[in-house]
Design a protein around this motif. Structure first.
Motif, PDB file in Angstrom:
ATOM      1  N   ARG A  33       8.959  -0.821 -12.414  1.00 17.68           N
ATOM      2  CA  ARG A  33       8.932   0.547 -12.953  1.00 17.68           C
ATOM      3  C   ARG A  33       8.313   1.519 -11.953  1.00 17.68           C
ATOM      4  N   ILE A  34       7.253   1.082 -11.294  1.00 16.88           N
ATOM      5  CA  ILE A  34       6.604   1.931 -10.285  1.00 16.88           C
ATOM      6  C   ILE A  34       7.565   2.175  -9.123  1.00 16.88           C
ATOM      7  N   ARG A  35       8.254   1.120  -8.688  1.00 14.28           N
ATOM      8  CA  ARG A  35       9.212   1.241  -7.584  1.00 14.28           C
ATOM      9  C   ARG A  35      10.329   2.229  -7.937  1.00 14.28           C
ATOM     10  N   LYS A  36      10.809   2.176  -9.181  1.00 14.75           N
ATOM     11  CA  LYS A  36      11.873   3.072  -9.623  1.00 14.75           C
ATOM     12  C   LYS A  36      11.374   4.516  -9.659  1.00 14.75           C
ATOM     13  N   ALA A  37      10.150   4.730 -10.144  1.00 20.11           N
ATOM     14  CA  ALA A  37       9.593   6.076 -10.186  1.00 20.11           C
ATOM     15  C   ALA A  37       9.401   6.622  -8.769  1.00 20.11           C
ATOM     16  N   CYS A  38       8.999   5.763  -7.839  1.00 20.86           N
ATOM     17  CA  CYS A  38       8.843   6.187  -6.444  1.00 20.86           C
ATOM     18  C   CYS A  38      10.192   6.605  -5.865  1.00 20.86           C
ATOM     19  N   ARG A  39      11.240   5.826  -6.165  1.00 27.84           N
ATOM     20  CA  ARG A  39      12.579   6.178  -5.679  1.00 27.84           C
ATOM     21  C   ARG A  39      13.009   7.539  -6.205  1.00 27.84           C
ATOM     22  N   MET A  40      12.733   7.799  -7.492  1.00 25.63           N
ATOM     23  CA  MET A  40      13.121   9.082  -8.085  1.00 25.63           C
ATOM     24  C   MET A  40      12.351  10.235  -7.460  1.00 25.63           C
ATOM     25  N   ALA A  41      11.093   9.984  -7.092  1.00 23.92           N
ATOM     26  CA  ALA A  41      10.261  11.040  -6.521  1.00 23.92           C
ATOM     27  C   ALA A  41      10.451  11.165  -5.012  1.00 23.92           C
ATOM     28  N   GLY A  42      11.180  10.236  -4.409  1.00 27.92           N
ATOM     29  CA  GLY A  42      11.394  10.287  -2.968  1.00 27.92           C
ATOM     30  C   GLY A  42      10.220   9.771  -2.171  1.00 27.92           C
ATOM     31  N   ILE A  43       9.429   8.887  -2.766  1.00 31.17           N
ATOM     32  CA  ILE A  43       8.256   8.309  -2.104  1.00 31.17           C
ATOM     33  C   ILE A  43       8.606   6.888  -1.678  1.00 31.17           C
ATOM     34  N   ASP A  44       8.130   6.494  -0.512  1.00 34.90           N
ATOM     35  CA  ASP A  44       8.330   5.122  -0.047  1.00 34.90           C
ATOM     36  C   ASP A  44       7.375   4.216  -0.817  1.00 34.90           C
ATOM     37  N   PRO A  45       7.889   3.194  -1.541  1.00 33.67           N
ATOM     38  CA  PRO A  45       7.000   2.322  -2.318  1.00 33.67           C
ATOM     39  C   PRO A  45       5.971   1.584  -1.455  1.00 33.67           C
ATOM     40  N   ALA A  46       6.300   1.321  -0.183  1.00 35.28           N
ATOM     41  CA  ALA A  46       5.351   0.623   0.684  1.00 35.28           C
ATOM     42  C   ALA A  46       4.141   1.501   1.004  1.00 35.28           C
ATOM     43  N   SER A  47       4.300   2.817   0.898  1.00 32.20           N
ATOM     44  CA  SER A  47       3.184   3.712   1.220  1.00 32.20           C
ATOM     45  C   SER A  47       2.058   3.637   0.191  1.00 32.20           C
ATOM     46  N   ILE A  48       2.370   3.166  -1.021  1.00 33.41           N
ATOM     47  CA  ILE A  48       1.310   3.024  -2.029  1.00 33.41           C
ATOM     48  C   ILE A  48       0.874   1.570  -2.187  1.00 33.41           C
ATOM     49  N   GLY A  49       1.359   0.707  -1.298  1.00 35.37           N
ATOM     50  CA  GLY A  49       0.894  -0.685  -1.286  1.00 35.37           C
ATOM     51  C   GLY A  49       1.807  -1.676  -1.969  1.00 35.37           C
ATOM     52  N   LEU A  50       2.943  -1.244  -2.501  1.00 41.12           N
ATOM     53  CA  LEU A  50       3.865  -2.183  -3.141  1.00 41.12           C
ATOM     54  C   LEU A  50       4.488  -3.102  -2.102  1.00 41.12           C
ATOM     55  N   PRO A  51       4.583  -4.399  -2.390  1.00 39.51           N
ATOM     56  CA  PRO A  51       5.255  -5.305  -1.448  1.00 39.51           C
ATOM     57  C   PRO A  51       6.751  -5.022  -1.442  1.00 39.51           C
ATOM     58  N   PRO A  52       7.469  -5.439  -0.395  1.00 35.04           N
ATOM     59  CA  PRO A  52       8.914  -5.209  -0.361  1.00 35.04           C
ATOM     60  C   PRO A  52       9.601  -5.916  -1.519  1.00 35.04           C
TER      61      PRO A  52
END
Length: 128
Positions: A51-70
């Motif tokens: 869910r966090i990864r999907k919200a990051c995609r919608m906001a245009g944020i790289d998920p790795a920048s907030i510490g999410l693993p690939p």
């Protein structure tokens, strides 16, 4: 009516938005192994990580920048179609035909070369 990934049917929850605004340490996304060998699940569940990864995609944020693993994809890239056995066999047959047609030029060239060699070998050495 679904409009697309930019406009979800539901907005992310406050929990998801909080994880993006103030990201936890990267260890919260990984499972923990205890001293006795037992594995504990990550502090933030895999479903919430998605869910966090999907919200990051919608906001245009790289998920790795907030510490999410690939993201790890566990399903095969090409799925077999569901249906009766006859339909599945038809699909695989058509797929094989397309693959063989792609190799057809090479096969024809090899066949012509073999035929030329065979004709040359049967030809007598003397001209008369």
């Amino acid at each position: 009516m679904k409009i697309g990934a930019k406009f979800p049917s539901r907005m992310p929850t406050s929990y998801v938005l909080k994880q993006i605004a103030a990201p936890p340490p990267a260890a919260a996304y990984h499972p923990t192994t205890l001293l006795d060998g037992k594995v504990r699940p990550p502090r933030i569940s895999y479903r919430d990580q998605g869910r966090i990864r999907k919200a990051c995609r919608m906001a245009g944020i790289d998920p790795a920048s907030i510490g999410l693993p690939p993201e790890v994809v566990t399903y095969p890239a090409v799925k077999q179609p569901k249906g009766s056995e006859k339909e599945v066999k038809k699909y695989t047959r058509e797929k094989n035909i397309v693959e063989n047609m792609a190799k057809m030029d090479e096969r024809i060239a090899e066949w012509k070369e073999e035929r030329r060699k065979l004709k040359e070998s049967t030809k007598p050495e003397l001209p008369f």
